[in-house]
Design a protein around this motif. Structure first.
Motif, mmCIF file in Angstrom:
data_model
loop_
_atom_site.group_PDB
_atom_site.id
_atom_site.type_symbol
_atom_site.label_atom_id
_atom_site.label_comp_id
_atom_site.label_asym_id
_atom_site.label_seq_id
_atom_site.Cartn_x
_atom_site.Cartn_y
_atom_site.Cartn_z
ATOM 1 N N GLU A 243 0.834 -1.196 0.000
ATOM 2 C CA GLU A 243 0.000 0.000 0.000
ATOM 3 C C GLU A 243 0.876 1.256 0.000
ATOM 4 O O GLU A 243 0.622 2.209 -0.738
ATOM 5 C CB GLU A 243 -0.930 -0.003 1.215
ATOM 6 C CG GLU A 243 -1.880 1.174 1.238
ATOM 7 C CD GLU A 243 -2.793 1.190 2.451
ATOM 8 O OE1 GLU A 243 -3.294 2.292 2.762
ATOM 9 O OE2 GLU A 243 -2.999 0.133 3.091
ATOM 10 N N ALA B 234 2.457 1.895 -3.427
ATOM 11 C CA ALA B 234 1.505 2.494 -4.371
ATOM 12 C C ALA B 234 1.346 3.988 -4.087
ATOM 13 O O ALA B 234 1.347 4.819 -5.009
ATOM 14 C CB ALA B 234 0.155 1.791 -4.292
ATOM 15 N N LYS B 235 1.232 4.355 -2.820
ATOM 16 C CA LYS B 235 1.086 5.765 -2.444
ATOM 17 C C LYS B 235 2.350 6.562 -2.765
ATOM 18 O O LYS B 235 2.274 7.698 -3.228
ATOM 19 C CB LYS B 235 0.732 5.890 -0.962
ATOM 20 C CG LYS B 235 -0.682 5.414 -0.630
ATOM 21 C CD LYS B 235 -0.970 5.546 0.846
ATOM 22 C CE LYS B 235 -2.358 5.091 1.194
ATOM 23 N NZ LYS B 235 -3.438 5.854 0.587
ATOM 24 N N ASN C 100 4.542 5.821 -5.131
ATOM 25 C CA ASN C 100 4.672 5.891 -6.589
ATOM 26 C C ASN C 100 3.819 7.007 -7.192
ATOM 27 O O ASN C 100 4.170 7.570 -8.226
ATOM 28 C CB ASN C 100 4.332 4.551 -7.232
ATOM 29 C CG ASN C 100 5.446 3.550 -7.064
ATOM 30 O OD1 ASN C 100 6.601 3.928 -6.893
ATOM 31 N ND2 ASN C 100 5.109 2.276 -7.093
ATOM 32 N N GLU C 101 2.713 7.344 -6.535
ATOM 33 C CA GLU C 101 1.873 8.440 -7.018
ATOM 34 C C GLU C 101 2.598 9.782 -6.926
ATOM 35 O O GLU C 101 2.238 10.728 -7.603
ATOM 36 C CB GLU C 101 0.575 8.512 -6.202
ATOM 37 C CG GLU C 101 -0.358 7.361 -6.457
ATOM 38 C CD GLU C 101 -1.581 7.380 -5.550
ATOM 39 O OE1 GLU C 101 -1.706 8.291 -4.701
ATOM 40 O OE2 GLU C 101 -2.413 6.470 -5.702
ATOM 41 N N ARG C 102 3.632 9.860 -6.105
ATOM 42 C CA ARG C 102 4.366 11.111 -5.892
ATOM 43 C C ARG C 102 5.659 11.195 -6.708
ATOM 44 O O ARG C 102 6.382 12.176 -6.605
ATOM 45 C CB ARG C 102 4.690 11.269 -4.410
ATOM 46 C CG ARG C 102 3.430 11.395 -3.570
ATOM 47 C CD ARG C 102 3.774 11.446 -2.110
ATOM 48 N NE ARG C 102 2.569 11.519 -1.308
ATOM 49 C CZ ARG C 102 2.367 12.414 -0.365
ATOM 50 N NH1 ARG C 102 3.291 13.298 -0.079
ATOM 51 N NH2 ARG C 102 1.252 12.413 0.314
ATOM 52 N N TRP D 179 7.874 11.354 -10.241
ATOM 53 C CA TRP D 179 7.816 11.736 -11.648
ATOM 54 C C TRP D 179 8.575 10.725 -12.499
ATOM 55 O O TRP D 179 8.232 10.488 -13.648
ATOM 56 C CB TRP D 179 8.461 13.106 -11.835
ATOM 57 C CG TRP D 179 7.556 14.236 -11.506
ATOM 58 C CD1 TRP D 179 6.980 14.501 -10.300
ATOM 59 C CD2 TRP D 179 7.114 15.255 -12.386
ATOM 60 N NE1 TRP D 179 6.219 15.622 -10.381
ATOM 61 C CE2 TRP D 179 6.288 16.122 -11.660
ATOM 62 C CE3 TRP D 179 7.356 15.527 -13.720
ATOM 63 C CZ2 TRP D 179 5.684 17.233 -12.224
ATOM 64 C CZ3 TRP D 179 6.756 16.651 -14.274
ATOM 65 C CH2 TRP D 179 5.934 17.481 -13.528
ATOM 66 N N HIS E 126 9.953 4.109 -10.230
ATOM 67 C CA HIS E 126 8.905 3.600 -9.340
ATOM 68 C C HIS E 126 9.525 2.739 -8.254
ATOM 69 O O HIS E 126 10.637 2.233 -8.408
ATOM 70 C CB HIS E 126 7.867 2.797 -10.124
ATOM 71 C CG HIS E 126 8.405 1.500 -10.650
ATOM 72 N ND1 HIS E 126 9.132 1.414 -11.826
ATOM 73 C CD2 HIS E 126 8.354 0.233 -10.157
ATOM 74 C CE1 HIS E 126 9.488 0.162 -12.024
ATOM 75 N NE2 HIS E 126 9.036 -0.573 -11.034
ATOM 76 N N SER F 55 -0.662 5.596 5.138
ATOM 77 C CA SER F 55 -1.043 7.012 4.991
ATOM 78 C C SER F 55 -0.399 7.870 6.066
ATOM 79 O O SER F 55 0.142 8.938 5.785
ATOM 80 C CB SER F 55 -2.563 7.168 5.039
ATOM 81 O OG SER F 55 -3.148 6.542 3.930
#
Length: 168
Positions: free
Chosen positions: A83, A86-87, A89-91, A93, A96, A154
């Motif tokens: 989890e 994934a979070k 990787n969203e940040r 550019w 990964h 989170s």
């Protein structure tokens, strides 16, 4: 359906690992050039030493790069780690985060396509390594908080991403 493969009279790309070796040597980092197609190195960081691995495929003109850090995950925390990956990787550019399945260590990965270019540049190699180490340093506390501090992904990410202002 038309073929995406175009036929050009392109000379092969110079092996970028030759340049990687020069960049790593210039930083006085330990390395092992195992063959013409792969190389391992170790770079110091603020939280730990990072294991750098470079792999060159002449056949498809791609250099794969990974940056691992010694932070093993207990099997019971791997769901939380996925989890967090994934979070994180969203940040990003570029590149990964993934997890080495055998060791459970988080690992940063990126591949560089070099078809149609004579080779990579010293600047692009320096940037590749610098970005990887910077991202690993930035997210290391979040991995630590999740794996060993018992925080939710989170909460760990929020705590790790706090920007400190001022001086103590």
């Amino acid at each position: 359906m038309p073929s995406l493969a175009l036929s050009f009279d392109n000379p092969s790309v110079a092996n970028p690992l030759d340049l990687v070796e020069q960049v790593i040597s210039a930083n006085d980092w330990a390395f092992d050039r195992r063959s013409d197609s792969d190389m391992a190195a170790e770079a110091p960081g603020k939280w730990c030493d990072y294991g750098l691995y470079f792999c060159w495929s002449d056949e498809i003109s791609v250099m794969h790069f990974s940056c691992a850090f010694e932070l093993k995950s207990p099997p019971k925390r791997r769901g939380a780690l996925y989890e967090l990956l994934a979070k994180a990787n969203e940040r990003l550019w570029i590149g990964h985060f993934g997890m080495d399945e055998d060791t459970g260590m988080p690992i940063y990965r990126h591949s560089v396509l070099l078809r149609g270019t004579p080779s990579a540049s010293a600047e692009s190699i320096e940037d590749l390594v610098d970005i990887a180490i910077t991202e690993c340093e930035r997210f290391f506390p979040a991995f630590q908080f999740t794996l060993w501090g018992g925080k939710s992904p989170s909460d760990a990410l929020e705590a790790a991403m706090l920007e400190c202002a001022g001086e103590a």
